[in-house]
Write a protein that holds these residues in place. Structure first.
Motif, short mmCIF file in Angstrom:
data_model
loop_
_atom_site.label_atom_id
_atom_site.label_comp_id
_atom_site.label_asym_id
_atom_site.label_seq_id
_atom_site.Cartn_x
_atom_site.Cartn_y
_atom_site.Cartn_z
N LYS A 22 0.86 -1.19 0.00
CA LYS A 22 0.00 0.00 0.00
C LYS A 22 0.89 1.24 0.00
CE LYS A 22 -3.74 -2.36 2.34
NZ LYS A 22 -4.58 -2.44 3.53
N VAL A 23 1.40 1.57 -1.16
CA VAL A 23 2.38 2.66 -1.31
C VAL A 23 1.65 3.98 -1.55
CG1 VAL A 23 4.31 3.52 -2.68
CG2 VAL A 23 4.10 1.08 -2.23
N LEU A 24 2.02 4.97 -0.74
CA LEU A 24 1.49 6.31 -0.92
C LEU A 24 2.36 7.13 -1.85
CD1 LEU A 24 0.54 7.18 2.78
CD2 LEU A 24 -1.02 6.62 0.91
N LYS A 25 3.68 6.96 -1.68
CA LYS A 25 4.63 7.78 -2.43
C LYS A 25 5.96 7.04 -2.54
CE LYS A 25 6.94 12.24 -2.44
NZ LYS A 25 7.33 13.40 -1.66
N VAL A 26 6.63 7.23 -3.67
CA VAL A 26 7.99 6.70 -3.85
C VAL A 26 8.92 7.90 -3.88
CG1 VAL A 26 9.54 5.40 -5.34
CG2 VAL A 26 7.13 4.72 -5.16
N ASN A 27 9.86 7.94 -2.94
CA ASN A 27 10.81 9.05 -2.87
C ASN A 27 12.00 8.83 -3.80
OD1 ASN A 27 9.35 10.50 -0.83
ND2 ASN A 27 10.06 8.96 0.62
N SER A 28 12.49 7.59 -3.82
CA SER A 28 13.64 7.32 -4.69
C SER A 28 13.71 5.84 -5.04
CB SER A 28 14.95 7.75 -4.01
OG SER A 28 15.21 6.94 -2.87
N VAL A 29 14.37 5.59 -6.15
CA VAL A 29 14.65 4.24 -6.62
C VAL A 29 16.14 4.20 -6.91
CG1 VAL A 29 14.24 2.54 -8.45
CG2 VAL A 29 12.35 3.97 -7.62
N THR A 30 16.83 3.20 -6.33
CA THR A 30 18.27 3.07 -6.53
C THR A 30 18.56 1.85 -7.39
OG1 THR A 30 18.71 4.09 -4.38
CG2 THR A 30 20.51 2.83 -5.37
N ALA A 31 19.30 2.07 -8.46
CA ALA A 31 19.69 0.99 -9.37
C ALA A 31 21.21 0.79 -9.30
CB ALA A 31 19.29 1.32 -10.80
N VAL A 32 21.63 -0.45 -9.48
CA VAL A 32 23.05 -0.77 -9.59
C VAL A 32 23.30 -1.10 -11.06
CG1 VAL A 32 24.90 -2.34 -8.90
CG2 VAL A 32 23.14 -1.69 -7.24
N ILE A 33 24.21 -0.34 -11.65
CA ILE A 33 24.52 -0.49 -13.08
C ILE A 33 26.01 -0.79 -13.24
CG2 ILE A 33 24.45 0.60 -15.35
CD1 ILE A 33 21.66 0.21 -14.04
N GLY A 34 26.30 -1.95 -13.79
CA GLY A 34 27.69 -2.35 -14.01
C GLY A 34 28.34 -1.54 -15.11
N ASP A 35 29.61 -1.24 -14.91
CA ASP A 35 30.35 -0.45 -15.90
C ASP A 35 30.49 -1.17 -17.24
OD1 ASP A 35 30.60 1.61 -14.09
OD2 ASP A 35 32.65 1.10 -13.49
N LEU A 36 30.35 -2.48 -17.24
CA LEU A 36 30.47 -3.24 -18.48
C LEU A 36 29.19 -3.20 -19.32
CD1 LEU A 36 32.78 -4.80 -19.81
CD2 LEU A 36 31.94 -6.87 -18.71
N THR A 37 28.11 -2.69 -18.76
CA THR A 37 26.84 -2.61 -19.50
C THR A 37 26.86 -1.50 -20.55
OG1 THR A 37 25.80 -1.06 -17.95
CG2 THR A 37 25.51 -3.44 -17.52
N ASN A 38 27.75 -0.54 -20.39
CA ASN A 38 27.83 0.61 -21.29
C ASN A 38 26.54 1.42 -21.33
OD1 ASN A 38 30.55 0.38 -22.20
ND2 ASN A 38 29.92 -1.34 -23.46
N LEU A 39 25.79 1.41 -20.25
CA LEU A 39 24.58 2.22 -20.15
C LEU A 39 24.96 3.62 -19.68
CD1 LEU A 39 22.23 -0.43 -18.55
CD2 LEU A 39 22.04 0.51 -20.87
N GLY A 40 24.46 4.64 -20.33
CA GLY A 40 24.78 6.01 -19.98
C GLY A 40 23.91 6.52 -18.85
N GLU A 41 24.54 7.07 -17.84
CA GLU A 41 23.82 7.56 -16.67
C GLU A 41 22.86 8.70 -17.03
OE1 GLU A 41 24.67 9.36 -12.20
OE2 GLU A 41 26.28 8.34 -13.28
N GLU A 42 23.32 9.66 -17.81
CA GLU A 42 22.45 10.77 -18.19
C GLU A 42 21.26 10.29 -19.01
OE1 GLU A 42 24.44 14.12 -20.00
OE2 GLU A 42 26.10 13.97 -18.59
N GLN A 43 21.50 9.39 -19.94
CA GLN A 43 20.43 8.86 -20.77
C GLN A 43 19.42 8.08 -19.93
OE1 GLN A 43 23.68 8.57 -21.41
NE2 GLN A 43 24.10 9.17 -23.51
N MET A 44 19.93 7.31 -18.96
CA MET A 44 19.03 6.53 -18.10
C MET A 44 18.19 7.45 -17.21
SD MET A 44 21.20 3.18 -16.98
CE MET A 44 19.74 2.33 -16.36
N THR A 45 18.79 8.48 -16.68
CA THR A 45 18.07 9.43 -15.83
C THR A 45 16.98 10.14 -16.62
OG1 THR A 45 20.02 9.72 -14.44
CG2 THR A 45 18.34 11.41 -14.29
N PHE A 46 17.31 10.55 -17.83
CA PHE A 46 16.32 11.21 -18.69
C PHE A 46 15.18 10.23 -19.03
CE2 PHE A 46 14.75 12.36 -22.95
CZ PHE A 46 14.22 13.61 -22.66
N ALA A 47 15.53 9.02 -19.40
CA ALA A 47 14.52 8.02 -19.75
C ALA A 47 13.63 7.72 -18.55
CB ALA A 47 15.20 6.74 -20.24
N TYR A 48 14.20 7.66 -17.36
CA TYR A 48 13.42 7.40 -16.15
C TYR A 48 12.37 8.49 -15.95
CZ TYR A 48 12.35 6.37 -11.26
OH TYR A 48 11.69 6.06 -10.09
#
Length: 126
Positions: A22-48
């Motif tokens: 029974k969630v009222l609000k989500v303040n933050s979501v923390t993800a672990v992203i491996g450096d070998l994934t080549n996922l861009g932090e800025e792009q992921m934040t924007f997409a989120y």
């Protein structure tokens, strides 16, 4: 930009998990992203920000923790970080060497490939 599809999958899985509470609000979501994934932090934040619009996650902070590349050598027993090659002309690009930095032997990647939600800061109904 494969970050959008990755973030969409993470958001879908997170919303599915949150539906059990029974969630009222989500303040933050923390993800672990491996450096070998080549996922861009800025792009992921924007997409989120875009993907979470109109959901329980809208307005929550997306925190990314980086997981460095760690190797284990099958020949000499080395366990530690991968050697990283950088080009001074392209400071934003680096290439990990997936060979033992000690003996040059074959290695197993022990860390650095993760792409997962680690935790969420939520407010629940009492």
């Amino acid at each position: 930009m494969h970050e959008v599809s990755v973030v969409s999958s993470l958001v879908d899985a997170t919303i599915d998990e949150l539906s059990k509470y029974k969630v009222l609000k989500v303040n933050s979501v923390t993800a672990v992203i491996g450096d070998l994934t080549n996922l861009g932090e800025e792009q992921m934040t924007f997409a989120y920000e875009i993907v979470t619009r109109g959901t329980i996650l809208e307005g929550s902070e997306f925190i990314i923790e980086h997981e460095p590349i760690m190797l284990s050598c099958k020949v000499c027993g080395f366990e530690g970080p991968a050697k990283i090659l950088t080009d001074p002309d392209f400071s934003s690009h680096s290439v990990p060497v997936l060979a033992c930095p000690e003996c040059g032997g074959p290695v197993k990647v022990v860390k650095g490939q993760t792409c997962a939600i680690k935790c969420m800061d939520i407010e629940e109904e009492e």
